[in-house]
Design a protein around this motif. Structure first.
Motif, PDB file in Angstrom:
ATOM      1  N   ARG A  23       0.746  -1.043   0.047  1.00  0.00           N
ATOM      2  CA  ARG A  23      -0.059  -0.081  -0.138  1.00  0.00           C
ATOM      3  C   ARG A  23       0.619   1.316  -0.061  1.00  0.00           C
ATOM      4  O   ARG A  23       0.535   2.168  -0.842  1.00  0.00           O
ATOM      5  N   ALA A  24       1.816   1.181   0.944  1.00  0.00           N
ATOM      6  CA  ALA A  24       2.792   2.356   0.930  1.00  0.00           C
ATOM      7  C   ALA A  24       3.539   2.732  -0.452  1.00  0.00           C
ATOM      8  O   ALA A  24       3.533   3.565  -1.202  1.00  0.00           O
ATOM      9  N   LEU A  25       3.925   1.413  -1.129  1.00  0.00           N
ATOM     10  CA  LEU A  25       4.680   1.590  -2.309  1.00  0.00           C
ATOM     11  C   LEU A  25       3.583   2.207  -3.512  1.00  0.00           C
ATOM     12  O   LEU A  25       3.884   2.750  -4.326  1.00  0.00           O
ATOM     13  N   ALA A  73      -8.219   7.567   5.479  1.00  0.00           N
ATOM     14  CA  ALA A  73      -7.630   7.356   6.862  1.00  0.00           C
ATOM     15  C   ALA A  73      -6.040   6.392   6.703  1.00  0.00           C
ATOM     16  O   ALA A  73      -5.187   6.826   7.095  1.00  0.00           O
ATOM     17  N   THR A  74      -6.356   5.650   5.936  1.00  0.00           N
ATOM     18  CA  THR A  74      -5.301   4.740   5.613  1.00  0.00           C
ATOM     19  C   THR A  74      -4.126   5.631   4.768  1.00  0.00           C
ATOM     20  O   THR A  74      -3.061   5.358   5.272  1.00  0.00           O
ATOM     21  N   ALA A  75      -4.365   6.030   3.778  1.00  0.00           N
ATOM     22  CA  ALA A  75      -3.482   7.076   3.127  1.00  0.00           C
ATOM     23  C   ALA A  75      -2.815   8.031   4.166  1.00  0.00           C
ATOM     24  O   ALA A  75      -1.751   8.272   4.051  1.00  0.00           O
ATOM     25  N   LEU A  76      -3.653   8.487   4.749  1.00  0.00           N
ATOM     26  CA  LEU A  76      -3.097   9.651   5.863  1.00  0.00           C
ATOM     27  C   LEU A  76      -2.104   8.701   6.614  1.00  0.00           C
ATOM     28  O   LEU A  76      -0.650   9.501   6.888  1.00  0.00           O
ATOM     29  N   ARG A  77      -2.369   7.788   7.213  1.00  0.00           N
ATOM     30  CA  ARG A  77      -1.449   7.002   8.117  1.00  0.00           C
ATOM     31  C   ARG A  77      -0.082   6.812   7.383  1.00  0.00           C
ATOM     32  O   ARG A  77       1.126   6.955   7.884  1.00  0.00           O
ATOM     33  N   VAL A  89       1.122   7.984   4.683  1.00  0.00           N
ATOM     34  CA  VAL A  89       1.761   9.141   4.223  1.00  0.00           C
ATOM     35  C   VAL A  89       2.529   9.723   5.435  1.00  0.00           C
ATOM     36  O   VAL A  89       3.598  10.354   5.043  1.00  0.00           O
ATOM     37  N   ARG A  90       2.127   9.772   6.597  1.00  0.00           N
ATOM     38  CA  ARG A  90       2.956  10.195   7.746  1.00  0.00           C
ATOM     39  C   ARG A  90       4.069   9.458   7.965  1.00  0.00           C
ATOM     40  O   ARG A  90       5.109  10.054   8.195  1.00  0.00           O
ATOM     41  N   HIS A  91       4.003   8.229   7.952  1.00  0.00           N
ATOM     42  CA  HIS A  91       5.020   7.440   8.188  1.00  0.00           C
ATOM     43  C   HIS A  91       6.187   7.771   6.907  1.00  0.00           C
ATOM     44  O   HIS A  91       7.364   7.649   7.249  1.00  0.00           O
ATOM     45  N   ALA A 104      10.661   9.609   2.484  1.00  0.00           N
ATOM     46  CA  ALA A 104      10.447   9.095   1.264  1.00  0.00           C
ATOM     47  C   ALA A 104       9.493  10.196   0.632  1.00  0.00           C
ATOM     48  O   ALA A 104       9.480  10.312  -0.720  1.00  0.00           O
ATOM     49  N   LEU A 105       8.663  11.110   1.561  1.00  0.00           N
ATOM     50  CA  LEU A 105       7.949  12.175   1.001  1.00  0.00           C
ATOM     51  C   LEU A 105       8.324  13.291   2.005  1.00  0.00           C
ATOM     52  O   LEU A 105       8.744  13.374   2.960  1.00  0.00           O
ATOM     53  N   GLU A 106       8.137  14.673   1.184  1.00  0.00           N
ATOM     54  CA  GLU A 106       8.195  15.737   1.823  1.00  0.00           C
ATOM     55  C   GLU A 106       6.854  16.530   1.619  1.00  0.00           C
ATOM     56  O   GLU A 106       6.155  16.352   0.308  1.00  0.00           O
TER      57      GLU A 106
END
Length: 290
Positions: A27-29, A56-60, A62-64, A70-72
């Motif tokens: 999911r993260a990838l 909610a899953t995307a938010l969690r 994206v925070r990690h 990996a993201l800014e």
């Protein structure tokens, strides 16, 4: 190293929604896979929708990903790919390793042509550009470092495809046939008919170079040659791209071949003896052969 893994990520628009039970890593990838050259900054809602994840899953996730680097997050709330990913990617031996050894030869080739010098490796059914040297006044091209290029219709791609196994060619031809069926039989201007592609690849294997002319985004001619690794397999492809009317392709071939051979030797490739006749050194006065 030659012939990267055959699996490639699906285009974002084709990605299926993440199903319940999908591993967290997948999911993260899938979130990272939504970034493209045209979509370099995405909002949380865009990431969630395009990856098929619950908000909610995307938010969690994206925070990690942001905490790890990996993201800014931009000031306007959108997200971009983080520098940490570039740091990790730079460790790839098929990318940075080949590039580091090839760079001096790329620079020499650039000094001669003063246009574009490209270095690419194969990743699945695409060529990935790992380096490009270009003049500010060089003719326009559509390729960027890190971007993917089609194997059948680019010079670097044809060199890589010609060295791959027949299974890859069959896979590409099957994809081409399927895309025609979906499009109602409308030909793709960027593709080659199967018979013609096979003929082109046979010529590349025989001559050791690929020559491709393009009309978009500018009229150019590309000449590419293979780079071999220590095991004798093709690990990369080197090409120069110049305005079509500026230099005849046959004059570019020796330049690209020589640079590719030099890089291959630096990678440990032992080329077969050329069979060229070498004139014996003249004997010094008073010295006689034993």
């Amino acid at each position: 190293m030659a012939g990267a893994g055959r699996q490639t990520a699906a285009a974002p628009s084709d990605a299926a929604p993440a199903l319940p039970g999908t591993p967290v890593l997948v999911r993260a990838l899938s979130l990272l896979a939504q970034f493209t050259e045209q979509r370099r900054a995405l909002s949380l809602s865009e990431l969630s929708r395009q990856a098929g994840l619950a908000p909610a899953t995307a938010l969690r996730l994206v925070r990690h990903l942001t905490e790890w680097g990996a993201l800014e997050r931009l000031e306007d709330g959108r997200y971009v790919v983080g520098l940490r990913l570039w740091e990790i990617a730079s460790l790839s031996p098929r990318g940075h390793g080949v590039r580091q050894i090839a760079l001096p030869y790329l620079e020499d080739l650039y000094e001669v042509t003063r246009h574009h010098v490209l270095l690419a490796v194969r990743e699945g059914t695409d060529a990935v550009l790992i380096d490009r040297l270009s003049s500010r006044t060089a003719t326009e091209v559509a390729y960027r470092v890190g971007g993917r290029m089609p194997l059948p219709t680019t010079a670097v791609g044809q060199v890589l495809l010609a060295s791959a196994g027949p299974e890859l060619l069959q896979e590409l031809l099957a994809q081409h046939t399927e895309s025609h069926a979906v499009a109602g039989g409308v030909p793709d201007s960027g593709s080659l008919p199967a018979a013609r592609l096979r003929g082109v690849l046979a010529n590349v294997r025989q001559s050791g170079v690929a020559v491709v002319r393009r009309d978009h985004p500018s009229r150019t001619v590309s000449v590419a040659a293979p780079i071999y690794g220590a095991d004798g397999g093709v690990v990369a492809s080197l090409s120069i791209v110049v305005p079509d009317a500026q230099t005849p392709a046959h004059e570019l071939v020796p330049l690209v071949r020589a640079a590719a051979r030099a890089i291959s030797r630096s990678l440990g490739y032992q080329a077969k003896a050329s069979g060229a006749w070498r004139q014996p050194q003249p004997l010094q006065p008073g010295h006689f052969p034993v």
